[in-house]
Design a protein around this motif. Structure first.
Motif, PDB file in Angstrom:
ATOM      1  N   UNK A 191       0.820  -1.206   0.000  1.00 47.53           N
ATOM      2  CA  UNK A 191       0.000   0.000   0.000  1.00 47.53           C
ATOM      3  C   UNK A 191       0.858   1.261   0.000  1.00 47.53           C
ATOM      4  N   UNK A 192       1.990   1.232   0.674  1.00 44.27           N
ATOM      5  CA  UNK A 192       2.906   2.388   0.650  1.00 44.27           C
ATOM      6  C   UNK A 192       3.468   2.603  -0.749  1.00 44.27           C
ATOM      7  N   UNK A 193       3.836   1.524  -1.402  1.00 40.90           N
ATOM      8  CA  UNK A 193       4.382   1.650  -2.761  1.00 40.90           C
ATOM      9  C   UNK A 193       3.317   2.060  -3.756  1.00 40.90           C
ATOM     10  N   UNK A 194       2.074   1.663  -3.500  1.00 36.99           N
ATOM     11  CA  UNK A 194       0.994   2.075  -4.399  1.00 36.99           C
ATOM     12  C   UNK A 194       0.826   3.591  -4.395  1.00 36.99           C
ATOM     13  N   UNK A 195       1.105   4.215  -3.273  1.00 37.33           N
ATOM     14  CA  UNK A 195       1.017   5.676  -3.194  1.00 37.33           C
ATOM     15  C   UNK A 195       2.062   6.351  -4.079  1.00 37.33           C
ATOM     16  N   UNK A 196       3.103   5.614  -4.446  1.00 40.48           N
ATOM     17  CA  UNK A 196       4.189   6.181  -5.246  1.00 40.48           C
ATOM     18  C   UNK A 196       4.110   5.788  -6.716  1.00 40.48           C
ATOM     19  N   UNK A 197       3.143   4.965  -7.078  1.00 44.00           N
ATOM     20  CA  UNK A 197       3.053   4.536  -8.474  1.00 44.00           C
ATOM     21  C   UNK A 197       2.549   5.663  -9.346  1.00 44.00           C
ATOM     22  N   UNK A 198       2.972   5.625 -10.594  1.00 42.66           N
ATOM     23  CA  UNK A 198       2.570   6.672 -11.529  1.00 42.66           C
ATOM     24  C   UNK A 198       1.720   6.155 -12.675  1.00 42.66           C
ATOM     25  N   UNK A 199       1.593   4.834 -12.779  1.00 40.53           N
ATOM     26  CA  UNK A 199       0.775   4.284 -13.855  1.00 40.53           C
ATOM     27  C   UNK A 199      -0.024   3.096 -13.333  1.00 40.53           C
ATOM     28  N   UNK A 200      -1.054   2.793 -14.061  1.00 39.20           N
ATOM     29  CA  UNK A 200      -1.891   1.653 -13.682  1.00 39.20           C
ATOM     30  C   UNK A 200      -1.119   0.342 -13.806  1.00 39.20           C
ATOM     31  N   UNK A 201      -0.297   0.231 -14.825  1.00 38.20           N
ATOM     32  CA  UNK A 201       0.496  -0.988 -15.007  1.00 38.20           C
ATOM     33  C   UNK A 201       1.467  -1.184 -13.844  1.00 38.20           C
TER      34      UNK A 201
ATOM     35  N   UNK B  73      -8.974 -10.295   0.626  1.00 37.32           N
ATOM     36  CA  UNK B  73      -9.636 -10.800  -0.573  1.00 37.32           C
ATOM     37  C   UNK B  73      -9.722  -9.699  -1.628  1.00 37.32           C
ATOM     38  N   UNK B  74      -9.252  -9.954  -2.854  1.00 37.92           N
ATOM     39  CA  UNK B  74      -9.233  -8.921  -3.896  1.00 37.92           C
ATOM     40  C   UNK B  74     -10.582  -8.743  -4.585  1.00 37.92           C
ATOM     41  N   UNK B  75     -11.521  -8.174  -3.851  1.00 38.56           N
ATOM     42  CA  UNK B  75     -12.825  -7.864  -4.458  1.00 38.56           C
ATOM     43  C   UNK B  75     -12.626  -6.721  -5.448  1.00 38.56           C
ATOM     44  N   UNK B  76     -13.624  -6.511  -6.293  1.00 37.17           N
ATOM     45  CA  UNK B  76     -13.528  -5.421  -7.266  1.00 37.17           C
ATOM     46  C   UNK B  76     -13.314  -4.080  -6.572  1.00 37.17           C
ATOM     47  N   UNK B  77     -14.050  -3.859  -5.480  1.00 42.72           N
ATOM     48  CA  UNK B  77     -13.920  -2.593  -4.752  1.00 42.72           C
ATOM     49  C   UNK B  77     -12.553  -2.413  -4.130  1.00 42.72           C
ATOM     50  N   UNK B  78     -12.026  -3.463  -3.531  1.00 47.96           N
ATOM     51  CA  UNK B  78     -10.701  -3.358  -2.908  1.00 47.96           C
ATOM     52  C   UNK B  78      -9.621  -3.132  -3.960  1.00 47.96           C
ATOM     53  N   UNK B  79      -9.688  -3.862  -5.067  1.00 47.72           N
ATOM     54  CA  UNK B  79      -8.692  -3.694  -6.123  1.00 47.72           C
ATOM     55  C   UNK B  79      -8.789  -2.288  -6.706  1.00 47.72           C
ATOM     56  N   UNK B  80      -9.990  -1.795  -6.896  1.00 47.07           N
ATOM     57  CA  UNK B  80     -10.161  -0.425  -7.404  1.00 47.07           C
ATOM     58  C   UNK B  80      -9.544   0.576  -6.424  1.00 47.07           C
ATOM     59  N   UNK B  81      -9.761   0.373  -5.123  1.00 50.17           N
ATOM     60  CA  UNK B  81      -9.171   1.268  -4.117  1.00 50.17           C
ATOM     61  C   UNK B  81      -7.657   1.202  -4.172  1.00 50.17           C
ATOM     62  N   UNK B  82      -7.112  -0.015  -4.293  1.00 51.57           N
ATOM     63  CA  UNK B  82      -5.659  -0.160  -4.385  1.00 51.57           C
ATOM     64  C   UNK B  82      -5.128   0.571  -5.617  1.00 51.57           C
ATOM     65  N   UNK B  83      -5.804   0.431  -6.740  1.00 50.07           N
ATOM     66  CA  UNK B  83      -5.338   1.087  -7.965  1.00 50.07           C
ATOM     67  C   UNK B  83      -5.457   2.602  -7.878  1.00 50.07           C
ATOM     68  N   UNK B  84      -6.469   3.086  -7.180  1.00 52.27           N
ATOM     69  CA  UNK B  84      -6.661   4.532  -7.052  1.00 52.27           C
ATOM     70  C   UNK B  84      -5.708   5.167  -6.049  1.00 52.27           C
ATOM     71  N   UNK B  85      -5.083   4.362  -5.215  1.00 52.94           N
ATOM     72  CA  UNK B  85      -4.183   4.907  -4.186  1.00 52.94           C
ATOM     73  C   UNK B  85      -3.040   5.698  -4.804  1.00 52.94           C
ATOM     74  N   UNK B  86      -2.556   5.249  -5.951  1.00 49.19           N
ATOM     75  CA  UNK B  86      -1.421   5.915  -6.568  1.00 49.19           C
ATOM     76  C   UNK B  86      -1.804   6.953  -7.590  1.00 49.19           C
ATOM     77  N   UNK B  87      -3.071   7.224  -7.721  1.00 48.25           N
ATOM     78  CA  UNK B  87      -3.487   8.193  -8.725  1.00 48.25           C
ATOM     79  C   UNK B  87      -3.299   7.662 -10.132  1.00 48.25           C
ATOM     80  N   UNK B  88      -3.251   6.356 -10.241  1.00 44.41           N
ATOM     81  CA  UNK B  88      -3.044   5.748 -11.563  1.00 44.41           C
ATOM     82  C   UNK B  88      -4.259   5.961 -12.442  1.00 44.41           C
TER      83      UNK B  88
END
Length: 147
Positions: free
Chosen positions: A71-81, A132-147
């Motif tokens: 989750x910390x690294x997700x905050x530093x991501x710059x792309x969805x990939x 559990x990687x539900x759609x909502x949780x995965x979406x939240x994880x992806x949005x953490x980095x502003x991807x």
């Protein structure tokens, strides 16, 4: 982020695969221990029990650390990939770390004949349910980095 459902579905398949592998090992080794096979370390059952307890606690702590790091690294991501790669690598590493405690408890049960040690395999299923990687949780994880 139009393919969140497909990515989340792939993650769920991986989560289930790891959990089913752990469950299968627990079941087979538990059955073998219950049927009297193994038991070569029955004299050291108490020591092995405590070693597996320490392994289980350590594995759970390491898995929680990996999820937090993810989750910390997700905050530093710059792309969805990049975010997807981070989720896959650290998320699966966290689950596999807890799976190691399930495998360890199954092996310990087989070698000691002590079925109580199988209880240290249960954190795998609790951790999998909590992450559990539900759609909502995965979406939240992806949005953490502003991807």
């Amino acid at each position: 982020m139009n393919d969140v459902t497909a990515f989340a579905q792939r993650l769920r398949i991986l989560w289930i695969s790891i959990c089913m592998g752990g469950a299968l090992i627990l079941a087979i080794m538990g059955w073998m221990a219950a049927s009297g096979q193994g038991g070569t370390l029955s004299d050291s059952a108490e020591t092995v029990f405590y070693l597996v307890a320490v392994l289980s606690i350590g594995a759970l702590g390491a898995a929680l650390f990996l999820i937090r790091t993810m989750e910390s690294r997700l905050l530093q991501t710059t792309s969805e990939a990049e975010a997807k790669g981070t989720i896959q690598s650290l998320g699966l590493a966290a689950l596999a770390t807890v799976d190691a405690s399930a495998v360890g408890s199954a092996v310990a049960a087989f070698f000691t004949g002590d079925l109580l040690v199988l209880a240290f395999g249960m954190p795998l299923f609790a951790f999998a349910a909590l992450t559990w990687p539900s759609d909502g949780r995965v979406l939240r994880w992806l949005e953490m980095g502003g991807a």
